[in-house]
Design a protein around this motif. Sequence first.
Motif, PDB file in Angstrom:
ATOM      1  N   THR A   9      46.331  42.226  44.786  1.00 34.65           N
ATOM      2  CA  THR A   9      45.062  41.656  45.243  1.00 34.65           C
ATOM      3  C   THR A   9      43.957  42.044  44.276  1.00 34.65           C
ATOM      4  O   THR A   9      43.874  43.193  43.852  1.00 34.65           O
ATOM      5  N   VAL A  10      43.100  41.085  43.941  1.00 33.96           N
ATOM      6  CA  VAL A  10      41.969  41.352  43.048  1.00 33.96           C
ATOM      7  C   VAL A  10      40.941  42.178  43.822  1.00 33.96           C
ATOM      8  O   VAL A  10      40.502  41.786  44.902  1.00 33.96           O
ATOM      9  N   VAL A  11      40.573  43.343  43.265  1.00 36.01           N
ATOM     10  CA  VAL A  11      39.606  44.208  43.936  1.00 36.01           C
ATOM     11  C   VAL A  11      38.284  44.279  43.188  1.00 36.01           C
ATOM     12  O   VAL A  11      37.291  44.764  43.728  1.00 36.01           O
ATOM     13  N   SER A  12      38.243  43.799  41.942  1.00 39.10           N
ATOM     14  CA  SER A  12      36.992  43.781  41.189  1.00 39.10           C
ATOM     15  C   SER A  12      37.042  42.671  40.153  1.00 39.10           C
ATOM     16  O   SER A  12      38.058  42.476  39.485  1.00 39.10           O
ATOM     17  N   ASP A  13      35.908  41.941  40.034  1.00 39.54           N
ATOM     18  CA  ASP A  13      35.806  40.878  39.023  1.00 39.54           C
ATOM     19  C   ASP A  13      34.484  40.983  38.272  1.00 39.54           C
ATOM     20  O   ASP A  13      33.965  40.002  37.772  1.00 39.54           O
ATOM     21  N   LYS A  14      33.954  42.182  38.152  1.00 42.33           N
ATOM     22  CA  LYS A  14      32.629  42.371  37.565  1.00 42.33           C
ATOM     23  C   LYS A  14      32.627  42.309  36.042  1.00 42.33           C
ATOM     24  O   LYS A  14      31.578  42.171  35.436  1.00 42.33           O
ATOM     25  N   MET A  15      33.786  42.431  35.402  1.00 43.59           N
ATOM     26  CA  MET A  15      33.847  42.429  33.938  1.00 43.59           C
ATOM     27  C   MET A  15      34.071  41.019  33.419  1.00 43.59           C
ATOM     28  O   MET A  15      34.531  40.141  34.139  1.00 43.59           O
ATOM     29  N   GLU A  16      33.743  40.818  32.151  1.00 42.99           N
ATOM     30  CA  GLU A  16      33.984  39.535  31.503  1.00 42.99           C
ATOM     31  C   GLU A  16      35.455  39.422  31.127  1.00 42.99           C
ATOM     32  O   GLU A  16      35.981  40.285  30.419  1.00 42.99           O
ATOM     33  N   LYS A  17      36.118  38.355  31.589  1.00 43.55           N
ATOM     34  CA  LYS A  17      37.507  38.054  31.263  1.00 43.55           C
ATOM     35  C   LYS A  17      38.488  39.141  31.689  1.00 43.55           C
ATOM     36  O   LYS A  17      39.594  39.226  31.168  1.00 43.55           O
ATOM     37  N   TYR A  42      45.625  47.899  38.195  1.00 43.07           N
ATOM     38  CA  TYR A  42      45.841  47.418  36.835  1.00 43.07           C
ATOM     39  C   TYR A  42      44.655  46.564  36.405  1.00 43.07           C
ATOM     40  O   TYR A  42      44.144  45.770  37.196  1.00 43.07           O
ATOM     41  N   LYS A  43      44.248  46.693  35.143  1.00 43.64           N
ATOM     42  CA  LYS A  43      43.249  45.787  34.581  1.00 43.64           C
ATOM     43  C   LYS A  43      44.017  44.632  33.946  1.00 43.64           C
ATOM     44  O   LYS A  43      44.921  44.846  33.142  1.00 43.64           O
ATOM     45  N   ALA A  44      43.665  43.410  34.330  1.00 39.58           N
ATOM     46  CA  ALA A  44      44.384  42.227  33.872  1.00 39.58           C
ATOM     47  C   ALA A  44      43.424  41.245  33.212  1.00 39.58           C
ATOM     48  O   ALA A  44      42.272  41.106  33.627  1.00 39.58           O
ATOM     49  N   HIS A  45      43.922  40.548  32.197  1.00 31.34           N
ATOM     50  CA  HIS A  45      43.130  39.578  31.450  1.00 31.34           C
ATOM     51  C   HIS A  45      43.029  38.280  32.242  1.00 31.34           C
ATOM     52  O   HIS A  45      44.026  37.738  32.698  1.00 31.34           O
ATOM     53  N   ASP A  46      41.818  37.781  32.410  1.00 30.91           N
ATOM     54  CA  ASP A  46      41.533  36.530  33.118  1.00 30.91           C
ATOM     55  C   ASP A  46      40.663  35.689  32.192  1.00 30.91           C
ATOM     56  O   ASP A  46      39.435  35.788  32.221  1.00 30.91           O
ATOM     57  N   GLU A  47      41.276  34.880  31.367  1.00 27.95           N
ATOM     58  CA  GLU A  47      40.596  34.165  30.291  1.00 27.95           C
ATOM     59  C   GLU A  47      39.434  33.311  30.777  1.00 27.95           C
ATOM     60  O   GLU A  47      38.375  33.271  30.168  1.00 27.95           O
ATOM     61  N   ASN A  49      37.760  33.521  33.749  1.00 26.16           N
ATOM     62  CA  ASN A  49      36.992  34.143  34.840  1.00 26.16           C
ATOM     63  C   ASN A  49      37.186  33.369  36.140  1.00 26.16           C
ATOM     64  O   ASN A  49      36.249  33.123  36.892  1.00 26.16           O
ATOM     65  N   PHE A  50      38.432  32.983  36.436  1.00 24.84           N
ATOM     66  CA  PHE A  50      38.758  32.148  37.589  1.00 24.84           C
ATOM     67  C   PHE A  50      38.933  32.972  38.862  1.00 24.84           C
ATOM     68  O   PHE A  50      38.597  32.529  39.943  1.00 24.84           O
ATOM     69  N   CYS A  51      39.455  34.185  38.751  1.00 21.82           N
ATOM     70  CA  CYS A  51      39.788  34.999  39.922  1.00 21.82           C
ATOM     71  C   CYS A  51      38.547  35.602  40.557  1.00 21.82           C
ATOM     72  O   CYS A  51      37.590  35.948  39.879  1.00 21.82           O
ATOM     73  N   ARG A  52      38.587  35.733  41.872  1.00 24.26           N
ATOM     74  CA  ARG A  52      37.509  36.351  42.637  1.00 24.26           C
ATOM     75  C   ARG A  52      38.103  37.466  43.498  1.00 24.26           C
ATOM     76  O   ARG A  52      39.303  37.524  43.729  1.00 24.26           O
ATOM     77  N   ILE A  53      37.247  38.319  44.035  1.00 25.75           N
ATOM     78  CA  ILE A  53      37.692  39.423  44.872  1.00 25.75           C
ATOM     79  C   ILE A  53      38.427  38.871  46.098  1.00 25.75           C
ATOM     80  O   ILE A  53      37.959  37.939  46.741  1.00 25.75           O
ATOM     81  N   GLY A  54      39.579  39.452  46.397  1.00 25.02           N
ATOM     82  CA  GLY A  54      40.366  39.042  47.551  1.00 25.02           C
ATOM     83  C   GLY A  54      41.487  38.078  47.222  1.00 25.02           C
ATOM     84  O   GLY A  54      42.362  37.839  48.061  1.00 25.02           O
ATOM     85  N   ASP A  55      41.497  37.500  46.031  1.00 24.81           N
ATOM     86  CA  ASP A  55      42.569  36.582  45.649  1.00 24.81           C
ATOM     87  C   ASP A  55      43.884  37.326  45.507  1.00 24.81           C
ATOM     88  O   ASP A  55      43.926  38.460  45.041  1.00 24.81           O
ATOM     89  N   ARG A  56      44.966  36.685  45.898  1.00 24.82           N
ATOM     90  CA  ARG A  56      46.315  37.229  45.720  1.00 24.82           C
ATOM     91  C   ARG A  56      46.849  36.650  44.420  1.00 24.82           C
ATOM     92  O   ARG A  56      46.894  35.424  44.256  1.00 24.82           O
ATOM     93  N   VAL A  57      47.243  37.506  43.467  1.00 27.21           N
ATOM     94  CA  VAL A  57      47.641  37.033  42.144  1.00 27.21           C
ATOM     95  C   VAL A  57      48.952  37.673  41.693  1.00 27.21           C
ATOM     96  O   VAL A  57      49.353  38.726  42.192  1.00 27.21           O
ATOM     97  N   ARG A  58      49.616  37.001  40.759  1.00 25.10           N
ATOM     98  CA  ARG A  58      50.787  37.562  40.087  1.00 25.10           C
ATOM     99  C   ARG A  58      50.343  37.903  38.665  1.00 25.10           C
ATOM    100  O   ARG A  58      49.753  37.063  37.979  1.00 25.10           O
TER     101      ARG A  58
END
Length: 99
Positions: A9-17, A42-47, A49-58
Amino acid sequence: MAVKERVGTVVSDKMEKTVVVAVETRFPHPIYQKTVSRTTRYKAHDEDNFCRIGDRVRIMETRPMSRQKHWAIAEVLSRSAKSNTADANAKGASPEVTQ
């Protein structure tokens, strides 16, 4: 060689990409057999900036992109309810007003 993948689960999206993804692992305690849950972030690359807090991701392991970022978003499994309303507001949709 198998590619490592995790679901979290995404817990933070405050950084760029970059997003922070919390992955919870459950396993039985070796002696007491009670289920123990351990969370790893884990810090993951999001080219885009599509993901938001609470999203379930692989996420999947990639080459090192920075000192702490070694994972990338493979796919978004489900969007959070908060991100759906935020996306609608960003596109210019007016929120419902009740009086």
